[in-house]
Motif scaffolding. Sequence first.
Motif, PDB file in Angstrom:
ATOM      1  N   GLU A   9      16.812 -13.661  17.353  1.00  0.00           N
ATOM      2  CA  GLU A   9      18.112 -12.979  17.314  1.00  0.00           C
ATOM      3  C   GLU A   9      18.302 -12.160  16.049  1.00  0.00           C
ATOM      4  O   GLU A   9      18.998 -11.150  16.066  1.00  0.00           O
ATOM      5  CB  GLU A   9      19.232 -14.012  17.444  1.00  0.00           C
ATOM      6  N   THR A  10      17.664 -12.553  14.950  1.00  0.00           N
ATOM      7  CA  THR A  10      17.915 -11.881  13.677  1.00  0.00           C
ATOM      8  C   THR A  10      16.743 -11.065  13.129  1.00  0.00           C
ATOM      9  O   THR A  10      16.935 -10.223  12.266  1.00  0.00           O
ATOM     10  CB  THR A  10      18.307 -12.916  12.594  1.00  0.00           C
ATOM     11  N   ASN A  11      15.530 -11.289  13.622  1.00  0.00           N
ATOM     12  CA  ASN A  11      14.348 -10.639  13.061  1.00  0.00           C
ATOM     13  C   ASN A  11      13.856  -9.535  14.002  1.00  0.00           C
ATOM     14  O   ASN A  11      13.449  -9.799  15.129  1.00  0.00           O
ATOM     15  CB  ASN A  11      13.257 -11.689  12.839  1.00  0.00           C
ATOM     16  N   MET A  12      13.865  -8.290  13.518  1.00  0.00           N
ATOM     17  CA  MET A  12      13.484  -7.154  14.361  1.00  0.00           C
ATOM     18  C   MET A  12      12.020  -7.214  14.788  1.00  0.00           C
ATOM     19  O   MET A  12      11.672  -6.766  15.881  1.00  0.00           O
ATOM     20  CB  MET A  12      13.734  -5.835  13.622  1.00  0.00           C
ATOM     21  N   ALA A  13      11.143  -7.775  13.978  1.00  0.00           N
ATOM     22  CA  ALA A  13       9.730  -7.869  14.350  1.00  0.00           C
ATOM     23  C   ALA A  13       9.566  -8.762  15.575  1.00  0.00           C
ATOM     24  O   ALA A  13       8.822  -8.427  16.500  1.00  0.00           O
ATOM     25  CB  ALA A  13       8.906  -8.403  13.181  1.00  0.00           C
ATOM     26  N   TYR A  14      10.265  -9.889  15.600  1.00  0.00           N
ATOM     27  CA  TYR A  14      10.213 -10.771  16.760  1.00  0.00           C
ATOM     28  C   TYR A  14      10.789 -10.080  17.991  1.00  0.00           C
ATOM     29  O   TYR A  14      10.254 -10.169  19.083  1.00  0.00           O
ATOM     30  CB  TYR A  14      10.984 -12.076  16.518  1.00  0.00           C
ATOM     31  N   ARG A  15      11.917  -9.388  17.778  1.00  0.00           N
ATOM     32  CA  ARG A  15      12.566  -8.699  18.906  1.00  0.00           C
ATOM     33  C   ARG A  15      11.619  -7.652  19.492  1.00  0.00           C
ATOM     34  O   ARG A  15      11.483  -7.530  20.707  1.00  0.00           O
ATOM     35  CB  ARG A  15      13.867  -8.053  18.455  1.00  0.00           C
ATOM     36  N   TRP A  16      10.957  -6.903  18.628  1.00  0.00           N
ATOM     37  CA  TRP A  16      10.025  -5.874  19.104  1.00  0.00           C
ATOM     38  C   TRP A  16       8.872  -6.511  19.864  1.00  0.00           C
ATOM     39  O   TRP A  16       8.493  -6.052  20.936  1.00  0.00           O
ATOM     40  CB  TRP A  16       9.491  -5.072  17.910  1.00  0.00           C
ATOM     41  N   PHE A  17       8.303  -7.596  19.303  1.00  0.00           N
ATOM     42  CA  PHE A  17       7.170  -8.267  19.922  1.00  0.00           C
ATOM     43  C   PHE A  17       7.517  -8.765  21.322  1.00  0.00           C
ATOM     44  O   PHE A  17       6.705  -8.708  22.239  1.00  0.00           O
ATOM     45  CB  PHE A  17       6.711  -9.439  19.050  1.00  0.00           C
ATOM     46  N   LEU A  18       8.743  -9.232  21.503  1.00  0.00           N
ATOM     47  CA  LEU A  18       9.163  -9.767  22.796  1.00  0.00           C
ATOM     48  C   LEU A  18       9.752  -8.703  23.717  1.00  0.00           C
ATOM     49  O   LEU A  18      10.108  -8.992  24.850  1.00  0.00           O
ATOM     50  CB  LEU A  18      10.180 -10.899  22.588  1.00  0.00           C
ATOM     51  N   GLY A  19       9.872  -7.472  23.233  1.00  0.00           N
ATOM     52  CA  GLY A  19      10.357  -6.385  24.080  1.00  0.00           C
ATOM     53  C   GLY A  19      11.864  -6.214  24.094  1.00  0.00           C
ATOM     54  O   GLY A  19      12.405  -5.569  24.987  1.00  0.00           O
ATOM     55  N   TYR A  20      12.560  -6.780  23.111  1.00  0.00           N
ATOM     56  CA  TYR A  20      14.009  -6.616  23.027  1.00  0.00           C
ATOM     57  C   TYR A  20      14.350  -5.463  22.097  1.00  0.00           C
ATOM     58  O   TYR A  20      13.713  -5.275  21.065  1.00  0.00           O
ATOM     59  CB  TYR A  20      14.685  -7.884  22.478  1.00  0.00           C
ATOM     60  N   GLY A  21      15.386  -4.708  22.454  1.00  0.00           N
ATOM     61  CA  GLY A  21      15.881  -3.656  21.582  1.00  0.00           C
ATOM     62  C   GLY A  21      16.855  -4.222  20.570  1.00  0.00           C
ATOM     63  O   GLY A  21      17.189  -5.415  20.591  1.00  0.00           O
ATOM     64  N   PHE A  22      17.332  -3.358  19.678  1.00  0.00           N
ATOM     65  CA  PHE A  22      18.241  -3.786  18.615  1.00  0.00           C
ATOM     66  C   PHE A  22      19.529  -4.382  19.177  1.00  0.00           C
ATOM     67  O   PHE A  22      20.044  -5.366  18.664  1.00  0.00           O
ATOM     68  CB  PHE A  22      18.547  -2.597  17.703  1.00  0.00           C
ATOM     69  N   HIS A  23      20.063  -3.784  20.242  1.00  0.00           N
ATOM     70  CA  HIS A  23      21.344  -4.226  20.784  1.00  0.00           C
ATOM     71  C   HIS A  23      21.205  -5.150  21.995  1.00  0.00           C
ATOM     72  O   HIS A  23      22.211  -5.599  22.542  1.00  0.00           O
ATOM     73  CB  HIS A  23      22.200  -3.012  21.169  1.00  0.00           C
ATOM     74  N   ASP A  24      19.975  -5.445  22.424  1.00  0.00           N
ATOM     75  CA  ASP A  24      19.776  -6.336  23.577  1.00  0.00           C
ATOM     76  C   ASP A  24      20.171  -7.764  23.226  1.00  0.00           C
ATOM     77  O   ASP A  24      19.920  -8.238  22.124  1.00  0.00           O
ATOM     78  CB  ASP A  24      18.313  -6.326  24.032  1.00  0.00           C
ATOM     79  N   LYS A  25      20.779  -8.424  24.205  1.00  0.00           N
ATOM     80  CA  LYS A  25      21.160  -9.821  24.014  1.00  0.00           C
ATOM     81  C   LYS A  25      19.974 -10.715  24.387  1.00  0.00           C
ATOM     82  O   LYS A  25      19.335 -10.518  25.405  1.00  0.00           O
ATOM     83  CB  LYS A  25      22.368 -10.147  24.886  1.00  0.00           C
ATOM     84  N   VAL A  26      19.687 -11.694  23.538  1.00  0.00           N
ATOM     85  CA  VAL A  26      18.607 -12.646  23.802  1.00  0.00           C
ATOM     86  C   VAL A  26      19.144 -13.681  24.802  1.00  0.00           C
ATOM     87  O   VAL A  26      20.225 -14.215  24.604  1.00  0.00           O
ATOM     88  CB  VAL A  26      18.150 -13.327  22.493  1.00  0.00           C
ATOM     89  N   PRO A  27      18.379 -13.953  25.875  1.00  0.00           N
ATOM     90  CA  PRO A  27      18.850 -14.922  26.880  1.00  0.00           C
ATOM     91  C   PRO A  27      19.041 -16.321  26.290  1.00  0.00           C
ATOM     92  O   PRO A  27      18.509 -16.618  25.221  1.00  0.00           O
ATOM     93  CB  PRO A  27      17.729 -14.946  27.915  1.00  0.00           C
TER      94      PRO A  27
END
Length: 84
Positions: A9-27
């Motif tokens: 939820e807080t680390n952009m590198a993890y979000r990118w690796f999992l395919g989430y954008g900056f504003h995407d909500k994590v399930p």
Amino acid sequence: MRKMIEEVETNMAYRWFLGYGFHDKVPPTPRSGKIISDALKIKNLFEQIFNRILRTATNKKLISAEHVFVDSTHVKASANKRKF
């Protein structure tokens, strides 16, 4: 797993690796756990493919450990100042 979700939820590198954008909500946690597990399996697959390519190139003598380049700088492997 909750700590991992917090990092996603807080680390952009993890979000990118999992395919989430900056504003995407994590399930929610159970779904996120499955997504993270699947992503790590894919990452492992890529590492296996890379290692196989590396082994094949080494076996066919396409790669040598005689010279090593780090950050585009030529560095001799096992260099000895008294030996040329």
